[in-house]
Design a protein around this motif. Structure first.
Motif, PDB file in Angstrom:
ATOM      1  N   GLU B  10      24.650  18.197  11.218  1.00  0.00           N
ATOM      2  CA  GLU B  10      24.344  17.333  10.075  1.00  0.00           C
ATOM      3  C   GLU B  10      25.415  17.504   9.006  1.00  0.00           C
ATOM      4  OE1 GLU B  10      19.492  17.851  10.478  1.00  0.00           O
ATOM      5  OE2 GLU B  10      20.377  17.385   8.544  1.00  0.00           O
ATOM      6  N   SER B  12      26.507  15.791   4.889  1.00  0.00           N
ATOM      7  CA  SER B  12      26.061  14.982   3.767  1.00  0.00           C
ATOM      8  C   SER B  12      27.260  14.694   2.868  1.00  0.00           C
ATOM      9  CB  SER B  12      24.972  15.723   2.988  1.00  0.00           C
ATOM     10  OG  SER B  12      24.533  14.958   1.894  1.00  0.00           O
ATOM     11  N   GLN B  14      28.467  12.377  -0.859  1.00  0.00           N
ATOM     12  CA  GLN B  14      28.103  11.560  -2.004  1.00  0.00           C
ATOM     13  C   GLN B  14      28.764  10.195  -1.853  1.00  0.00           C
ATOM     14  OE1 GLN B  14      26.199  13.517  -4.160  1.00  0.00           O
ATOM     15  NE2 GLN B  14      25.557  11.650  -5.203  1.00  0.00           N
ATOM     16  N   ALA B  87      25.636   5.831   6.612  1.00  0.00           N
ATOM     17  CA  ALA B  87      24.650   6.796   7.088  1.00  0.00           C
ATOM     18  C   ALA B  87      24.258   6.468   8.525  1.00  0.00           C
ATOM     19  CB  ALA B  87      23.414   6.781   6.196  1.00  0.00           C
ATOM     20  N   SER B 114      24.446  11.822   6.300  1.00  0.00           N
ATOM     21  CA  SER B 114      23.632  11.262   5.219  1.00  0.00           C
ATOM     22  C   SER B 114      24.546  10.938   4.051  1.00  0.00           C
ATOM     23  CB  SER B 114      22.564  12.262   4.770  1.00  0.00           C
ATOM     24  OG  SER B 114      21.732  12.629   5.847  1.00  0.00           O
ATOM     25  N   LYS B 116      24.473  10.146  -0.003  1.00  0.00           N
ATOM     26  CA  LYS B 116      23.630  10.233  -1.204  1.00  0.00           C
ATOM     27  C   LYS B 116      24.121   9.255  -2.257  1.00  0.00           C
ATOM     28  CE  LYS B 116      22.724  15.159  -0.504  1.00  0.00           C
ATOM     29  NZ  LYS B 116      22.880  16.530  -1.081  1.00  0.00           N
TER      30      LYS B 116
END
Lengths: 115, 117
Positions: B10, B12, B14, B87, B114, B116
């Motif tokens: 995973e 992540s 911004q 995403a 992901s 954000k």
């Protein structure tokens, strides 16, 4: 219109049922593939058809039976499945089988759940 | 046999930032192809970018670029100016330049990205 169409999108079946997954490609491709996608595992190649002939069968249990009646259609017949067969089944096609840089085009998949 | 490893289950990022997804592979061949595929939630897997091993120049497709290090057998994907639509699960894949069974795609386990807001 998507190039590779799979039906149904979702399927719930009991272990004693018989069902079929369908894949259709509108791209004029010569090769079609079935993959099994399970969580946290790489995609598993199940079967490959090239010019309507099965050319790959990767030690898949006999409860999975593929059929390719013509170059545009591919089926996966299911019978007496096990709970571990629950997964996303993806169909793909490419211009030719295993030919270098040609990409494979995927369908949306069928989410199969075995009760 | 060839293998593909994606060591980041995973990641992540911004929105508007840059993220790099890692992929390494193992092969004894000198000529092959590498791919990055994107699979959004409940949607179709699509090709993001493709690299030919005999080309030294890194492939680029708009905001997506790769860092191909042949000697290190590394093939990372950089996504610039990340957007919410980025995403997805990203899969790295290898294909031999030989035909037939040797030309089947070999996939990594995938990296879930992901974004954000």
């Amino acid at each position: 219109e998507t190039g590779v169409t799979q039906t149904p999108r979702h399927l719930v079946m009991g272990m004693t049922n018989k069902k079929s997954l369908k894949c259709e490609q509108h791209l004029g491709h010569n090769a079609m593939y079935w993959y099994k996608q399970s969580a946290k595992k790489p995609l598993e190649l199940m079967f490959v058809y090239s010019l309507e002939e099965r050319v790959e069968n990767n030690s898949v249990p006999s409860r999975f039976s593929p059929e390719c009646p013509n170059s545009s259609h591919l089926f996966l017949h299911l019978h007496t499945l096990q709970p571990e067969d629950s997964a996303l089944y993806l169909c793909a096609s490419s211009q030719d089988w295993g030919a270098g840089g040609q990409p494979q085009h995927f369908g949306d998949g069928t989410r199969l759940s075995i009760l | 046999a060839q293998t593909v490893t994606q060591s980041q289950p995973e990641m992540s990022v911004q929105e508007a930032e840059t993220v790099t997804l890692s992929c390494t592979y193992d092969t004894s061949e000198s000529d092959y192809y590498l791919f990055w595929y994107k699979q959004p939630p409940s949607r179709q897997m699509i090709l993001v970018i493709r690299q030919e091993a005999y080309k030294q120049q890194n492939a680029t497709e708009n905001r997506f670029s790769v860092n191909f290090q042949k000697a290190a057998k590394s093939f990372s994907l950089k996504i610039s100016d990340s957007q919410l639509g980025d995403a997805a699960m990203y899969f790295c894949a290898y294909r031999s330049s030989y035909g037939g069974s040797q030309g089947n795609l070999i996939f990594g386990k995938g990296t879930k990205l992901s974004v954000k807001p």
